[in-house]
Design a protein around this motif. Structure first.
Motif, mmCIF file in Angstrom:
data_model
loop_
_atom_site.group_PDB
_atom_site.id
_atom_site.type_symbol
_atom_site.label_atom_id
_atom_site.label_comp_id
_atom_site.label_asym_id
_atom_site.label_seq_id
_atom_site.Cartn_x
_atom_site.Cartn_y
_atom_site.Cartn_z
ATOM 1 N N LEU A 41 47.677 -9.189 51.767
ATOM 2 C CA LEU A 41 47.662 -8.709 50.248
ATOM 3 C C LEU A 41 46.686 -7.748 49.921
ATOM 4 O O LEU A 41 45.447 -8.047 50.134
ATOM 5 N N VAL A 159 53.424 -14.924 44.009
ATOM 6 C CA VAL A 159 52.208 -14.245 44.179
ATOM 7 C C VAL A 159 51.201 -14.368 42.876
ATOM 8 O O VAL A 159 51.684 -14.092 41.469
ATOM 9 N N VAL A 169 49.202 -16.133 47.794
ATOM 10 C CA VAL A 169 50.684 -16.520 47.766
ATOM 11 C C VAL A 169 50.726 -17.770 47.919
ATOM 12 O O VAL A 169 50.501 -18.618 48.686
ATOM 13 N N ALA A 231 55.562 -12.774 40.280
ATOM 14 C CA ALA A 231 54.414 -12.216 40.499
ATOM 15 C C ALA A 231 53.428 -12.245 39.162
ATOM 16 O O ALA A 231 53.802 -12.096 38.273
ATOM 17 N N TYR A 246 49.276 -3.472 40.199
ATOM 18 C CA TYR A 246 49.167 -4.643 41.122
ATOM 19 C C TYR A 246 50.866 -4.920 41.632
ATOM 20 O O TYR A 246 51.062 -5.070 42.685
ATOM 21 N N PHE A 247 51.652 -4.751 40.620
ATOM 22 C CA PHE A 247 53.021 -5.212 40.988
ATOM 23 C C PHE A 247 53.710 -4.090 41.736
ATOM 24 O O PHE A 247 54.381 -4.306 42.810
ATOM 25 N N GLN A 249 52.339 -2.694 44.249
ATOM 26 C CA GLN A 249 51.603 -2.815 45.391
ATOM 27 C C GLN A 249 52.380 -3.999 46.136
ATOM 28 O O GLN A 249 52.562 -4.039 47.168
ATOM 29 N N GLN A 250 52.560 -4.958 45.374
ATOM 30 C CA GLN A 250 53.157 -5.866 45.791
ATOM 31 C C GLN A 250 54.627 -5.941 46.114
ATOM 32 O O GLN A 250 55.288 -6.258 47.283
ATOM 33 N N ILE A 253 54.654 -3.966 49.479
ATOM 34 C CA ILE A 253 54.431 -4.911 50.773
ATOM 35 C C ILE A 253 55.691 -5.712 50.938
ATOM 36 O O ILE A 253 56.113 -5.718 52.309
ATOM 37 N N ILE A 254 56.372 -5.930 50.022
ATOM 38 C CA ILE A 254 57.533 -7.036 50.098
ATOM 39 C C ILE A 254 58.698 -5.719 50.867
ATOM 40 O O ILE A 254 59.331 -6.258 51.831
#
Length: 415
Positions: A41, A159, A169, A231, A246-247, A249-250, A253-254
């Motif tokens: 993360l 998250v 997580v 998240a 931030y969201f 970026q998440q 990553i997903i």
């Protein structure tokens, strides 16, 4: 010696291990494989402090508690109800319970149990999954007395980041995951002044927010049930930009994790295809060598008044009886063959007794005696001999004798 229960038991004591099929006929091309790990993360992005604005209360809609549904990536463990025994012992595996080994739910939603087959568990509750495994084990004639538990929860996650003790997580387990538990799992809130902080929840494209001071005083807010994929970001900047960054970026990553899993699954399918092709080639080569007589086999020989004077190969991985050999070779014609005189001749395996033969006599006219033919086990190089009927021998003698008489008579006439 005459066929009897005792003589059949003595004959069957002769040591013999049937030939086995090559290992390629017992192998499968399946493999659980290992999926790539997702990236770590990212750190929460940093933005300058801004002017304070009173946070707006906008909580997410309440979620009703639901039974946990098994998903891709979950690690499940199968165990029997009796202590110290696992279901893997039924399929010849290592004891998974003592080593904490189990089965990972693959991208296609199934687990693969060696020597048993596949079972689709994704999307099922524990009770539904146990019923599915019950049907699979029953279909394979195994004891269905098994219990299912989830050893690792990897499919459903939440998250938590921002102003918390340790961004992390949090997996969703059998117990519903509440907002308070998720924050506690991340080390708790790390805010110097709760009045200026906001808990933001990103769910299915919608952003919700709860002021921290309200959250700390309201048990109902702390007990809000979270959903897989939520998240959570604890924001100190009084602005949505940091949370939205931030969201994003998440989400990236997903997406990367899903793409990595898809690629790994594609590679796994290709590897299984190559293994299956190699197994099929080895099996085909074995069948071809078998047809050409290039593979060693154990044979039983048929002679006398049988349908065909021949040799009968003994089967792989099992034993054949005298009845098997007689009926698989077409049997014999009772008009010429004498069922009262069926013999099994077995040479001695001891080199010091070269030429020694043991003979068993079966009178098949006695139905009770003939049942012993199904219990009499054949051994390599046994000879099954069926004697001719007396009238058959007499007819053959006459057929050989008449041409001599005719030739003698013709010679006398000529002279």
């Amino acid at each position: 010696m005459t066929f009897s229960s005792q003589s059949v038991m003595m004959a069957n004591r002769a040591p013999y291990t049937p030939q086995s099929l090559p290992e390629a006929f017992y192998q499968t091309a399946t493999n659980e494989g290992r999926m790539r790990q997702a990236a770590a993360l990212p750190e929460a992005p940093v933005v300058p402090d801004e002017t304070f604005r009173e946070p707006v209360m906008r909580p997410p809609p309440p979620v009703e508690p639901e039974p946990y549904r098994i998903g891709v990536g979950d690690r499940v463990l199968l165990a029997t109800e009796s202590a110290g025994t696992t279901v893997e012992e039924l399929s010849g595996l290592l004891a998974a319970q003592t080593q904490r080994q189990g089965f990972t739910v693959r991208d296609d939603g199934t687990i693969s149990i060696p020597d048993i087959g596949q079972a689709r568990l994704a999307g099922l509750t524990l009770e539904e999954a146990e019923n599915e495994l019950f049907d699979v084990l029953i279909a394979n004639e195994l004891s269905p007395a098994v219990a299912l538990e989830i050893a690792e929860f990897n499919a459903h996650k939440v998250v938590v980041g921002g102003a918390v003790g340790s961004p992390t997580v949090v997996p969703i387990t059998l117990q519903p995951l509440t907002l308070g538990l998720a924050v506690a799992a991340a080390g708790g809130l790390d805010v110097p002044e709760p009045r200026f902080a906001t808990i933001r929840i990103f769910r299915n494209g919608t952003l919700y927010q709860i002021p921290v001071d309200t959250f700390e005083d309201d048990a109902d807010l702390q007990n809000l049930i979270l959903r897989s994929g939520d998240a959570i970001f604890v924001d100190l900047t009084y602005d949505l930009d940091k949370a939205l960054s931030y969201f994003q970026q998440q989400i990236d990553i997903i997406s990367l994790e899903r793409e990595s899993r898809r690629q790994a699954f594609s590679e796994l399918q290709a590897e299984i295809g190559f293994r299956q092709a190699a197994l099929n080639e080895r099996r085909s080569n074995f069948r071809t060598r078998l047809e050409l007589g290039a593979e060693p086999r154990d044979y039983v020989y048929l002679s006398g008044e049988v349908a065909s004077q021949s040799r009968v190969p003994l089967p792989f991985d099992q034993r054949a009886s005298l009845a098997d050999v007689l009926f698989e070779s077409g049997g014999f014609d009772v008009t010429t063959g004498n069922p009262a005189h069926i013999y099994v001749l077995r040479p001695s395996p001891d080199p010091a007794e070269f030429g020694a033969v043991t003979a068993w006599h079966l009178d098949a006219t006695n139905p009770a005696a003939f049942t012993l033919a199904g219990r009499f086990e054949m051994r390599p190089d046994d000879v099954v001999f069926i004697e001719a009927q007396p009238i058959t021998r007499w007819n053959r003698t006459l057929r050989q004798f008449f041409p001599v008489l005719i030739n003698t008579a013709q010679s006398a006439v000529t002279e």
